[in-house]
Design a protein around this motif. Structure first.
Motif, mmCIF file in Angstrom:
data_model
loop_
_atom_site.group_PDB
_atom_site.id
_atom_site.type_symbol
_atom_site.label_atom_id
_atom_site.label_comp_id
_atom_site.label_asym_id
_atom_site.label_seq_id
_atom_site.Cartn_x
_atom_site.Cartn_y
_atom_site.Cartn_z
ATOM 1 N N ARG A 187 0.808 -1.230 0.000
ATOM 2 C CA ARG A 187 0.000 0.000 0.000
ATOM 3 C C ARG A 187 0.837 1.275 0.000
ATOM 4 O O ARG A 187 0.693 2.143 0.876
ATOM 5 C CB ARG A 187 -0.948 0.027 1.199
ATOM 6 N N VAL A 188 1.687 1.396 -0.975
ATOM 7 C CA VAL A 188 2.499 2.604 -1.113
ATOM 8 C C VAL A 188 1.605 3.748 -1.604
ATOM 9 O O VAL A 188 0.812 3.576 -2.523
ATOM 10 C CB VAL A 188 3.670 2.349 -2.098
ATOM 11 N N ARG A 189 1.715 4.909 -0.932
ATOM 12 C CA ARG A 189 0.897 6.076 -1.268
ATOM 13 C C ARG A 189 1.797 7.253 -1.647
ATOM 14 O O ARG A 189 3.012 7.177 -1.487
ATOM 15 C CB ARG A 189 0.038 6.497 -0.055
ATOM 16 N N SER A 190 1.166 8.356 -2.065
ATOM 17 C CA SER A 190 1.962 9.497 -2.563
ATOM 18 C C SER A 190 2.837 10.126 -1.473
ATOM 19 O O SER A 190 3.812 10.796 -1.760
ATOM 20 C CB SER A 190 1.044 10.552 -3.167
ATOM 21 N N ASP A 191 2.486 9.882 -0.176
ATOM 22 C CA ASP A 191 3.306 10.470 0.892
ATOM 23 C C ASP A 191 4.107 9.394 1.640
ATOM 24 O O ASP A 191 4.629 9.642 2.729
ATOM 25 C CB ASP A 191 2.424 11.258 1.872
ATOM 26 N N SER A 192 4.223 8.214 1.050
ATOM 27 C CA SER A 192 4.941 7.117 1.740
ATOM 28 C C SER A 192 6.454 7.355 1.749
ATOM 29 O O SER A 192 7.002 8.046 0.887
ATOM 30 C CB SER A 192 4.690 5.789 1.047
#
Ligand SMILES: C[S@@+](CC[C@H](N)C(=O)[O-])C[C@H]1O[C@@H](n2cnc3c(N)ncnc32)[C@H](O)[C@@H]1O
Length: 371
Positions: A187-192
């Motif tokens: 679950r990599v996100r834009s703020d990870s």
């Protein structure tokens, strides 16, 4: 063309992730089976799938599927396929494929019969008896499984794992499509914040950056079907410009890579630059023994495998060191892929969840720690 039946093969274990990716680009009527997802769409879907699908191997158009127990059945069946909808007078149409558990088991003989039937059909349609095949390549791919014959047309060309950023490679890089599937699970996100303490050529870090910043994984390469007259250029242009608009330039995503090998460090930097995400990565030469897990960071790792890079004992020793340096938690989840059946014993922690995956032909487990 509107009503196409499409098929994307994938690594065993990644079907669910691939399904979500296909739904996201507008694929309809999805059917998930072992190692592939089939769905409906049009030429826009073909272009989008080639650009956006990160976990699939290639985008195929399913031309027909029928029972074939004799060469006559095979020949007549192929003769009935409206190949001219896709293959022009000058186009090249090589044939390849495989046969499993079928009466027609000789692949070269099947290839010959299929080619003959294609030529016979196209001779009638185009009124010619010789095919130059100097035009765009339309690779025909067949499968014969338990006497069921399926003919596909490959729109991708070089496999989708060839993103166009990894021109150099170290000894045992993980395949980009598999890395992308693992990253999806993480679950990599834009703020990870992401790290890989044994980054090799940087695949996990680069694929994470792509996912986080919504970079279409195929944006840096071309596809076989771009040369086809049958697909208007506008279709590809629209899909590409839409993909360019989607890139999240504000995302605060960061990635940290480490490796004991100087050459691997250089390789990761070089590949990240080629991928257009160099500014998001910090890469340093460092032994796992000195690794400190950054705060709020998702760790991905593909440590060396005993049978490929090190003696098995050395690999086990390394798993122990890795276990000493990683303290997985909700805030700092870890995803480690290994074929070693006793990985957890050496790593020193039982995984919260495991998932079977294949890295090439090697059966592995993805050990997921997120609690
Ligand atoms: C299987 S490769 C990783 C491949 C990587 N996932 C990729 O896609 O390129 C394992 C990496 O671990 C590195 N390595 C081996 N021993 C190490 C150690 N003690 N500390 C840090 N890195 C190490 C190797 O140099 C190698 O690049």
């Amino acid at each position: 063309m509107n009503n196409l039946r499409l098929c994307i093969p994938c690594h065993f274990g990644l079907e669910k992730t691939l399904k979500f990716e296909i739904e996201r680009i507008g694929g309809e009527n999805l059917t998930v089976t072992d190692g592939k997802v089939t769905f409906s769409g049009d030429y826009n879907t073909v272009a989008k799938a080639n650009l956006w699908v990160s976990t699939g191997e290639r985008v195929l158009i399913e031309l027909a599927s029928f029972n074939a127990r004799s060469f006559e059945e095979l020949f007549q069946g192929v003769m009935n396929i409206p190949l001219e909808d896709f293959i022009g007078k000058y186009d090249a149409f090589p044939v390849k494929g495989y046969s499993l558990d079928s009466q027609l088991h000789s692949v070269p003989d099947c290839q010959k019969i299929i080619k003959k039937a294609c030529v016979k059909r196209l001779e009638k349609v185009y009124g010619i008896s010789y095919f130059e095949e100097t035009g765009a390549k339309h690779q025909l791919q067949f499968s014969l499984m338990k006497d069921v014959f399926t003919l596909y047309l490959d729109t991708t060309g070089e496999g989708l794992h060839k993103r166009g950023y990894r021109r150099n490679s170290n000894a045992a890089p993980i395949k980009e499509t598999l890395a992308a599937g693992i990253i999806d699970l993480g679950r990599v996100r834009s703020d990870s914040i992401v790290c890989d303490p044994m980054c090799g050529s940087g695949t996990f870090l680069i694929e994470s950056a792509y996912k986080a910043l919504k970079v279409a994984p195929g944006i840096r390469r071309n596809f076989a079907a771009q040369k086809w007259e049958q697909i208007p250029e506008k279709v590809w242009q629209n899909a590409r410009s839409e993909a360019m608009d989607m890139i999240d330039k504000q995302g605060s995503f960061k990635a940290f890579g480490f490796d004991i090998d100087d050459i691997a460090v250089e390789l990761t930097r070089d590949n990240a630059k080629k991928a257009g995400v160099g500014s998001k990565l910090t890469v340093k030469q460092q032994d796992i023994r000195k690794f400190v897990q950054p705060e709020q960071c998702i760790t991905f790792c593909n440590p060396p495998y005993g049978e490929r890079l090190l003696e098995i004992r050395d690999a086990e020793e390394l798993y122990k060191r890795l276990g000493e340096r990683l303290q997985p938690s909700r805030e700092r989840p870890c995803y480690i892929i290994s074929p070693h059946e006793e990985f957890e014993k050496f790593f020193g922690k039982k995984a919260d969840k495991k998932r079977k995956l294949y890295n090439g032909m090697i059966k592995c487990d993805l050990y997921m720690y997120f609690k």
